[in-house]
Design a protein around this motif. Sequence first.
Motif, PDB file in Angstrom:
ATOM      1  N   ASP A 255      -3.266  10.243  -6.254  1.00  0.00           N
ATOM      2  CA  ASP A 255      -3.153  10.846  -4.923  1.00  0.00           C
ATOM      3  C   ASP A 255      -3.017   9.759  -3.854  1.00  0.00           C
ATOM      4  OD1 ASP A 255      -3.300  13.339  -5.985  1.00  0.00           O
ATOM      5  OD2 ASP A 255      -5.405  13.698  -5.443  1.00  0.00           O
ATOM      6  N   GLY A 256      -2.183  10.030  -2.888  1.00  0.00           N
ATOM      7  CA  GLY A 256      -1.935   9.079  -1.816  1.00  0.00           C
ATOM      8  C   GLY A 256      -0.833   8.103  -2.124  1.00  0.00           C
ATOM      9  N   HIS A 257      -0.375   8.064  -3.396  1.00  0.00           N
ATOM     10  CA  HIS A 257       0.681   7.133  -3.809  1.00  0.00           C
ATOM     11  C   HIS A 257       1.768   7.857  -4.592  1.00  0.00           C
ATOM     12  CE1 HIS A 257      -1.711   3.657  -2.534  1.00  0.00           C
ATOM     13  NE2 HIS A 257      -2.752   4.331  -3.006  1.00  0.00           N
ATOM     14  N   ILE A 258       1.925   9.133  -4.332  1.00  0.00           N
ATOM     15  CA  ILE A 258       2.912   9.932  -5.066  1.00  0.00           C
ATOM     16  C   ILE A 258       4.322   9.554  -4.646  1.00  0.00           C
ATOM     17  CG2 ILE A 258       3.762  12.283  -5.403  1.00  0.00           C
ATOM     18  CD1 ILE A 258       0.838  13.241  -5.085  1.00  0.00           C
ATOM     19  N   ALA A 259       4.549   9.349  -3.346  1.00  0.00           N
ATOM     20  CA  ALA A 259       5.904   9.036  -2.863  1.00  0.00           C
ATOM     21  C   ALA A 259       6.421   7.719  -3.413  1.00  0.00           C
ATOM     22  CB  ALA A 259       5.932   9.027  -1.341  1.00  0.00           C
ATOM     23  N   SER A 260       5.539   6.757  -3.657  1.00  0.00           N
ATOM     24  CA  SER A 260       5.939   5.444  -4.177  1.00  0.00           C
ATOM     25  C   SER A 260       5.906   5.384  -5.690  1.00  0.00           C
ATOM     26  CB  SER A 260       5.008   4.359  -3.618  1.00  0.00           C
ATOM     27  OG  SER A 260       3.677   4.535  -4.116  1.00  0.00           O
ATOM     28  N   ALA A 261       5.587   6.503  -6.339  1.00  0.00           N
ATOM     29  CA  ALA A 261       5.415   6.540  -7.798  1.00  0.00           C
ATOM     30  C   ALA A 261       4.307   5.588  -8.246  1.00  0.00           C
ATOM     31  CB  ALA A 261       6.717   6.224  -8.530  1.00  0.00           C
ATOM     32  N   GLY A 262       3.409   5.236  -7.335  1.00  0.00           N
ATOM     33  CA  GLY A 262       2.299   4.352  -7.671  1.00  0.00           C
ATOM     34  C   GLY A 262       2.679   2.893  -7.752  1.00  0.00           C
ATOM     35  N   LEU A 263       3.878   2.522  -7.260  1.00  0.00           N
ATOM     36  CA  LEU A 263       4.340   1.136  -7.328  1.00  0.00           C
ATOM     37  C   LEU A 263       4.055   0.431  -6.016  1.00  0.00           C
ATOM     38  CD1 LEU A 263       7.752   1.747  -9.114  1.00  0.00           C
ATOM     39  CD2 LEU A 263       5.584   1.068 -10.149  1.00  0.00           C
ATOM     40  N   ARG A 264       3.326  -0.699  -6.090  1.00  0.00           N
ATOM     41  CA  ARG A 264       2.938  -1.419  -4.878  1.00  0.00           C
ATOM     42  C   ARG A 264       4.148  -1.872  -4.077  1.00  0.00           C
ATOM     43  NH1 ARG A 264      -0.411  -3.562  -8.683  1.00  0.00           N
ATOM     44  NH2 ARG A 264       0.861  -5.467  -8.803  1.00  0.00           N
ATOM     45  N   ALA A 265       5.214  -2.263  -4.766  1.00  0.00           N
ATOM     46  CA  ALA A 265       6.399  -2.775  -4.075  1.00  0.00           C
ATOM     47  C   ALA A 265       7.028  -1.734  -3.164  1.00  0.00           C
ATOM     48  CB  ALA A 265       7.430  -3.262  -5.094  1.00  0.00           C
ATOM     49  N   PHE A 266       6.768  -0.453  -3.447  1.00  0.00           N
ATOM     50  CA  PHE A 266       7.358   0.618  -2.661  1.00  0.00           C
ATOM     51  C   PHE A 266       6.301   1.383  -1.861  1.00  0.00           C
ATOM     52  CE2 PHE A 266      10.126   0.573  -6.623  1.00  0.00           C
ATOM     53  CZ  PHE A 266      11.015  -0.348  -6.074  1.00  0.00           C
ATOM     54  N   GLY A 267       5.175   0.734  -1.611  1.00  0.00           N
ATOM     55  CA  GLY A 267       4.039   1.390  -0.978  1.00  0.00           C
ATOM     56  C   GLY A 267       4.315   1.925   0.412  1.00  0.00           C
ATOM     57  N   ALA A 268       5.324   1.382   1.125  1.00  0.00           N
ATOM     58  CA  ALA A 268       5.629   1.889   2.468  1.00  0.00           C
ATOM     59  C   ALA A 268       6.006   3.362   2.441  1.00  0.00           C
ATOM     60  CB  ALA A 268       6.760   1.065   3.089  1.00  0.00           C
ATOM     61  N   LEU A 269       6.538   3.838   1.307  1.00  0.00           N
ATOM     62  CA  LEU A 269       6.921   5.245   1.208  1.00  0.00           C
ATOM     63  C   LEU A 269       5.719   6.181   1.290  1.00  0.00           C
ATOM     64  CD1 LEU A 269       9.628   5.170  -1.617  1.00  0.00           C
ATOM     65  CD2 LEU A 269       9.984   5.363   0.843  1.00  0.00           C
ATOM     66  N   ASP A 270       4.519   5.670   1.063  1.00  0.00           N
ATOM     67  CA  ASP A 270       3.323   6.514   1.092  1.00  0.00           C
ATOM     68  C   ASP A 270       2.817   6.781   2.502  1.00  0.00           C
ATOM     69  OD1 ASP A 270       3.109   6.822  -1.723  1.00  0.00           O
ATOM     70  OD2 ASP A 270       2.308   4.794  -1.871  1.00  0.00           O
ATOM     71  N   ASP A 271       3.398   6.110   3.513  1.00  0.00           N
ATOM     72  CA  ASP A 271       3.037   6.456   4.890  1.00  0.00           C
ATOM     73  C   ASP A 271       3.352   7.932   5.114  1.00  0.00           C
ATOM     74  OD1 ASP A 271       2.462   3.814   5.204  1.00  0.00           O
ATOM     75  OD2 ASP A 271       4.218   3.341   6.420  1.00  0.00           O
ATOM     76  N   GLN A 272       2.483   8.624   5.813  1.00  0.00           N
ATOM     77  CA  GLN A 272       2.710  10.054   5.988  1.00  0.00           C
ATOM     78  C   GLN A 272       2.194  10.507   7.352  1.00  0.00           C
ATOM     79  OE1 GLN A 272       4.429  12.259   4.037  1.00  0.00           O
ATOM     80  NE2 GLN A 272       4.146  13.562   5.837  1.00  0.00           N
ATOM     81  N   SER A 273       3.107  11.034   8.150  1.00  0.00           N
ATOM     82  CA  SER A 273       2.746  11.697   9.400  1.00  0.00           C
ATOM     83  C   SER A 273       3.860  12.658   9.739  1.00  0.00           C
ATOM     84  CB  SER A 273       2.535  10.682  10.536  1.00  0.00           C
ATOM     85  OG  SER A 273       3.757  10.107  10.925  1.00  0.00           O
ATOM     86  N   ILE A 274       3.629  13.484  10.725  1.00  0.00           N
ATOM     87  CA  ILE A 274       4.592  14.538  11.046  1.00  0.00           C
ATOM     88  C   ILE A 274       5.908  13.978  11.559  1.00  0.00           C
ATOM     89  CG2 ILE A 274       3.867  14.887  13.443  1.00  0.00           C
ATOM     90  CD1 ILE A 274       4.085  17.907  12.909  1.00  0.00           C
ATOM     91  N   ASN A 275       5.898  12.757  12.101  1.00  0.00           N
ATOM     92  CA  ASN A 275       7.118  12.212  12.674  1.00  0.00           C
ATOM     93  C   ASN A 275       7.533  10.876  12.067  1.00  0.00           C
ATOM     94  OD1 ASN A 275       5.189  10.515  13.857  1.00  0.00           O
ATOM     95  ND2 ASN A 275       5.074  11.790  15.690  1.00  0.00           N
ATOM     96  N   ARG A 276       7.005  10.523  10.890  1.00  0.00           N
ATOM     97  CA  ARG A 276       7.305   9.216  10.295  1.00  0.00           C
ATOM     98  C   ARG A 276       8.701   9.157   9.680  1.00  0.00           C
ATOM     99  NH1 ARG A 276       8.886   5.046   8.531  1.00  0.00           N
ATOM    100  NH2 ARG A 276       7.705   3.451   7.414  1.00  0.00           N
ATOM    101  N   TRP A 277       9.170  10.253   9.097  1.00  0.00           N
ATOM    102  CA  TRP A 277      10.379  10.188   8.270  1.00  0.00           C
ATOM    103  C   TRP A 277      11.484  11.103   8.789  1.00  0.00           C
ATOM    104  CZ3 TRP A 277       9.934   6.129   5.354  1.00  0.00           C
ATOM    105  CH2 TRP A 277       8.683   5.754   4.872  1.00  0.00           C
ATOM    106  N   THR A 278      12.718  10.676   8.580  1.00  0.00           N
ATOM    107  CA  THR A 278      13.873  11.510   8.896  1.00  0.00           C
ATOM    108  C   THR A 278      13.887  12.727   7.979  1.00  0.00           C
ATOM    109  OG1 THR A 278      15.149   9.593   9.606  1.00  0.00           O
ATOM    110  CG2 THR A 278      16.391  11.554   8.982  1.00  0.00           C
ATOM    111  N   LYS A 279      14.271  13.867   8.547  1.00  0.00           N
ATOM    112  CA  LYS A 279      14.223  15.118   7.786  1.00  0.00           C
ATOM    113  C   LYS A 279      15.614  15.725   7.658  1.00  0.00           C
ATOM    114  CE  LYS A 279       9.702  15.490   9.775  1.00  0.00           C
ATOM    115  NZ  LYS A 279       9.854  14.122  10.320  1.00  0.00           N
ATOM    116  N   ARG A 280      15.873  16.391   6.540  1.00  0.00           N
ATOM    117  CA  ARG A 280      17.118  17.111   6.317  1.00  0.00           C
ATOM    118  C   ARG A 280      16.874  18.606   6.467  1.00  0.00           C
ATOM    119  NH1 ARG A 280      19.558  13.143   7.670  1.00  0.00           N
ATOM    120  NH2 ARG A 280      20.912  11.917   6.289  1.00  0.00           N
ATOM    121  N   HIS A 281      17.812  19.293   7.083  1.00  0.00           N
ATOM    122  CA  HIS A 281      17.658  20.713   7.365  1.00  0.00           C
ATOM    123  C   HIS A 281      18.113  21.559   6.173  1.00  0.00           C
ATOM    124  CE1 HIS A 281      16.751  20.366  11.715  1.00  0.00           C
ATOM    125  NE2 HIS A 281      17.347  19.201  11.557  1.00  0.00           N
ATOM    126  N   ILE A 282      17.268  22.484   5.767  1.00  0.00           N
ATOM    127  CA  ILE A 282      17.614  23.449   4.728  1.00  0.00           C
ATOM    128  C   ILE A 282      17.064  24.809   5.161  1.00  0.00           C
ATOM    129  CG2 ILE A 282      17.535  21.680   2.910  1.00  0.00           C
ATOM    130  CD1 ILE A 282      14.886  22.934   1.980  1.00  0.00           C
TER     131      ILE A 282
END
Length: 486
Positions: free
Chosen positions: A73-100
């Motif tokens: 938990d908390g590292h799902i977006a990075s697949a648990g890899l430290r090198a990609f840990g920035a992906l685990d940042d999470q807030s309502i406005n942190r990431w670009t979103k696609r409309h569906i």
Amino acid sequence: MKIMTKSLLTLSPVALALLLPMSHQASAHGYISKPEARGYLCRLRENTHCGNVVYEPQSLEGQDRFPQSGPIDGHIASAGLRAFGALDDQSINRWTKRHIKTGPNEFSWRFTAAHSSRDWRYFITKTSWDPNSPLTRDQFETVPFCEYQGYNRQPPKTLTHLCNVPERTGYHVVLGVWDVADTPMSFYNVVDVMIDNDDTQKATWQDVGDIVTGRDLKVGDKVKTRVFGDSKEIPSLQTVLTINNENEGLNKNWTIALAEKINASQSWIQAGQLNENNEVKITVGRNEIFAQSNAGISSVELEFEMAPLPKPDFSVTGVSHNYLIEGDAVNFDFTVNLDANAQIQATLNKSYNSIVTKAYEVVKGQSQLSLNYPNAETGHYNLTISYITNEGVTDEKMFHLNIVNSELPEEPTPPVVEPIADVEFIFPESLARYKAGTVVLQPKNNKVYQCKPWPYNGYCVQWSQTANQYEPGVGLYWNMAWIEIK
């Protein structure tokens, strides 16, 4: 156990370093390309401050069989890899979103290295999830809303699944999991989506800024929105408008164009006026900037980046290399050609110190100017001639020169000097071969100098008969390049 060197070599250096301790290795790599996953949007530069994933969106590989196992938990977006840990940042406005929309949606995978596959499963965040908290198992539904079998076969380079997205509205995260068949590994991709179900009338808009009117812009100028939330800027929500011609730069045109671009590229931010139907519509005249009340956006400001003004044609002639002291003074006469009205400044410098300076007001065209140096002393100088126009455009030219007591021979013959032990060259012979540590003899004063280490060694090879500022022991700035050792 099937471990082959060939399989290891197909892994990227980052992924190899992180996965090497594991007993099984897969040569598979892939990512969700539609709607674009968080890591892939980093590669496309639509997400920022992402770290190493910009090079490897295909390498988000972790233990399989989520949610029973897999990344913690908390590292799902990075697949648990430290090198990609920035992906685990999470807030309502942190990431670009696609409309569906809810209902049928296509999810496409792109495989850079296909592998026999067990299945693909898609999970979505709960209706009660907290977008400002880390992604955990409790944030996602435990049962996938979409699942496709792989039948232990290799997929094609691209593969599309039609999935029925459950009833949701607003910002949610979809987790796509590709389970590889013959290793205990899976690939994890999170997709940030904005689910629009034609329910914008339910949104509450709040005024967070204005599109400032009353100024025209020039070709090359840019106007940018700066979006702030929780006292910090949100770069992923920025909109940039560049002025390409004079008509676009007119105040009445660029303000409308900026509002249109905001409305076309953003969902949580809209520009215009709020009407009685709770709709933001662009108007001719003043347009305000609105944000949805649950978007975490506190303010939007405009920033103007002005294109640099073109520099006028500028040349200086009449400056000599050698000047003779006459009556204890030296007079420098020169001609300035400048395609603008401006203030000219001429400054004579020696050893980083200004000796004499003079300012002149000139009009566009050719100007004959003069600078007098009373009580002149011999030595090496530089003469700087600069201008500044009424619009603030500036430039300068620099000339190296010598002041002497008597006329110098045109080309003095260097004296014959017996080599000194440990001296590699007699300056300036073999100039191009000089590097850090090179030792030379200066025949003009019979002293020995050593070229300084990096980053100063580059100055050691900068020499000509008309530009000798770094000549050892002689040039105005010789001690930037050389160390006197004898």
